[in-house]
Design a protein around this motif. Structure first.
Motif, mmCIF file in Angstrom:
data_model
loop_
_atom_site.group_PDB
_atom_site.id
_atom_site.type_symbol
_atom_site.label_atom_id
_atom_site.label_comp_id
_atom_site.label_asym_id
_atom_site.label_seq_id
_atom_site.Cartn_x
_atom_site.Cartn_y
_atom_site.Cartn_z
ATOM 1 N N TRP A 18 44.521 60.535 -15.697
ATOM 2 C CA TRP A 18 43.239 61.065 -16.147
ATOM 3 C C TRP A 18 42.039 60.184 -15.747
ATOM 4 O O TRP A 18 40.993 60.717 -15.332
ATOM 5 N N PRO A 19 42.110 58.853 -15.860
ATOM 6 C CA PRO A 19 40.957 58.037 -15.457
ATOM 7 C C PRO A 19 40.510 58.274 -14.016
ATOM 8 O O PRO A 19 39.310 58.249 -13.727
ATOM 9 N N ILE A 20 41.466 58.508 -13.114
ATOM 10 C CA ILE A 20 41.119 58.792 -11.713
ATOM 11 C C ILE A 20 40.484 60.175 -11.603
ATOM 12 O O ILE A 20 39.466 60.356 -10.928
ATOM 13 N N LEU A 21 41.077 61.140 -12.293
ATOM 14 C CA LEU A 21 40.548 62.505 -12.252
ATOM 15 C C LEU A 21 39.154 62.570 -12.864
ATOM 16 O O LEU A 21 38.240 63.191 -12.298
ATOM 17 N N SER A 22 38.974 61.903 -13.999
ATOM 18 C CA SER A 22 37.684 61.975 -14.699
ATOM 19 C C SER A 22 36.561 61.315 -13.903
ATOM 20 O O SER A 22 35.439 61.819 -13.864
ATOM 21 N N ILE A 23 36.855 60.191 -13.234
ATOM 22 C CA ILE A 23 35.811 59.554 -12.425
ATOM 23 C C ILE A 23 35.513 60.402 -11.199
ATOM 24 O O ILE A 23 34.366 60.453 -10.723
ATOM 25 N N GLY A 24 36.530 61.090 -10.691
ATOM 26 C CA GLY A 24 36.308 62.015 -9.575
ATOM 27 C C GLY A 24 35.363 63.137 -9.969
ATOM 28 O O GLY A 24 34.466 63.518 -9.197
ATOM 29 N N ILE A 25 35.547 63.665 -11.183
ATOM 30 C CA ILE A 25 34.662 64.718 -11.696
ATOM 31 C C ILE A 25 33.242 64.184 -11.845
ATOM 32 O O ILE A 25 32.268 64.861 -11.480
ATOM 33 N N ASP A 26 33.116 62.961 -12.382
ATOM 34 C CA ASP A 26 31.789 62.351 -12.546
ATOM 35 C C ASP A 26 31.089 62.163 -11.201
ATOM 36 O O ASP A 26 29.878 62.366 -11.088
ATOM 37 N N ILE A 27 31.847 61.770 -10.181
ATOM 38 C CA ILE A 27 31.263 61.575 -8.848
ATOM 39 C C ILE A 27 30.791 62.918 -8.285
ATOM 40 O O ILE A 27 29.672 63.022 -7.755
ATOM 41 N N LEU A 28 31.615 63.954 -8.418
ATOM 42 C CA LEU A 28 31.258 65.279 -7.910
ATOM 43 C C LEU A 28 30.039 65.850 -8.623
ATOM 44 O O LEU A 28 29.212 66.545 -8.013
ATOM 45 N N GLN A 29 29.912 65.545 -9.904
ATOM 46 C CA GLN A 29 28.790 66.055 -10.694
ATOM 47 C C GLN A 29 27.590 65.114 -10.686
ATOM 48 O O GLN A 29 26.603 65.363 -11.371
ATOM 49 N N ASN A 30 27.706 64.038 -9.891
ATOM 50 C CA ASN A 30 26.631 63.038 -9.806
ATOM 51 C C ASN A 30 26.247 62.526 -11.200
ATOM 52 O O ASN A 30 25.075 62.456 -11.568
ATOM 53 N N ASN A 31 27.288 62.162 -11.944
ATOM 54 C CA ASN A 31 27.101 61.767 -13.338
ATOM 55 C C ASN A 31 27.482 60.300 -13.553
ATOM 56 O O ASN A 31 28.197 59.962 -14.493
ATOM 57 N N LEU A 32 27.012 59.440 -12.652
ATOM 58 C CA LEU A 32 27.378 58.021 -12.698
ATOM 59 C C LEU A 32 26.260 57.129 -13.243
ATOM 60 O O LEU A 32 26.397 55.905 -13.245
ATOM 61 N N GLY A 33 25.182 57.736 -13.696
ATOM 62 C CA GLY A 33 24.107 56.952 -14.289
ATOM 63 C C GLY A 33 23.236 56.253 -13.263
ATOM 64 O O GLY A 33 23.319 56.500 -12.061
ATOM 65 N N ALA A 34 22.409 55.336 -13.768
ATOM 66 C CA ALA A 34 21.437 54.642 -12.910
ATOM 67 C C ALA A 34 22.106 53.617 -12.004
ATOM 68 O O ALA A 34 21.579 53.277 -10.946
ATOM 69 N N ASN A 35 23.274 53.093 -12.436
ATOM 70 C CA ASN A 35 23.989 52.088 -11.650
ATOM 71 C C ASN A 35 25.426 52.567 -11.408
ATOM 72 O O ASN A 35 26.336 52.230 -12.172
ATOM 73 N N PRO A 36 25.643 53.379 -10.364
ATOM 74 C CA PRO A 36 26.961 53.977 -10.118
ATOM 75 C C PRO A 36 28.082 52.958 -9.956
ATOM 76 O O PRO A 36 29.196 53.175 -10.444
#
Length: 197
Positions: A18-36
């Motif tokens: 899940w940690p790999i999948l969830s960070i992948g989703i965050d990257i696709l949704q550009n949801n990494l905050g001000a400091n990716p």
């Protein structure tokens, strides 16, 4: 009805990704905050601590519940600890410093939280490489002694998180409490074994 451990292991393995999948989703949704870069590093660092706590909880759960099956999942959880700690370290070396080894060396010397984090990963190496049944048989009693390093690693991981966070210490202190409880439970287990013997 008793669940087949093989199916439970497969379920844990899928959940462990899940940690790999969830960070992948965050990257696709550009949801990494001000400091990716910091977001990705901390994501895998936190999941390392989560899996470390889960791994350390297997023996106390066995003793508390009197169900030996818990131990069957400890190795897989421990390997997830190594996986996510390695990804955490790789993100630091690659994304933060672009493999500039001199700068990395200077950062390790300069910042204590980097040093203890690196030491934790170094201590994880022999545990990961001796996790097989073959190594367990070869090392015998020394295998248990070696794998007690997991408690040292947990302490180093908590210190790494505490020293890394500069303002709100709430989250790292929660992990500190959890690890402390697991250590106390483990000590009680050791003392009980000595008394029984």
């Amino acid at each position: 009805m008793k669940l087949n451990p093989i199916y439970i292991k497969r379920f844990i393995f899928i959940l462990g990704l899940w940690p790999i999948l969830s960070i992948g989703i965050d990257i696709l949704q550009n949801n990494l905050g001000a400091n990716p870069i910091e977001f990705i590093e901390r994501h895998f660092g936190k999941w390392t601590l989560i899996f470390l706590c889960l791994t350390l909880s297997m023996t106390p759960l066995r003793s508390i519940t009197m169900i030996s099956q818990w131990i069957l999942y400890r190795r897989m959880l421990g390997l997830f600890v190594f996986l996510y700690e390695s990804i955490h370290l790789l993100c630091y070396i690659w994304l933060d410093y672009h493999f500039a080894w001199l700068d990395i060396k200077n950062d390790i010397i300069k910042h204590l939280y980097v040093l203890v984090g690196f030491l934790a990963w170094l201590l994880l190496l022999p545990l990961a490489f001796t996790s097989s049944d073959r190594m367990m048989r070869r090392l015998k009693v020394n295998w248990k002694r070696l794998h007690r390093l997991s408690y040292v690693i947990a302490i180093l991981g908590v210190l790494h998180f505490i020293w890394l966070v500069k303002k709100d210490l709430t989250e790292p202190l929660i992990y500190a409490v959890i690890v402390s409880i697991l250590l106390i439970l483990r000590l009680n287990i050791f003392n009980r074994k000595k008394i029984n013997h």
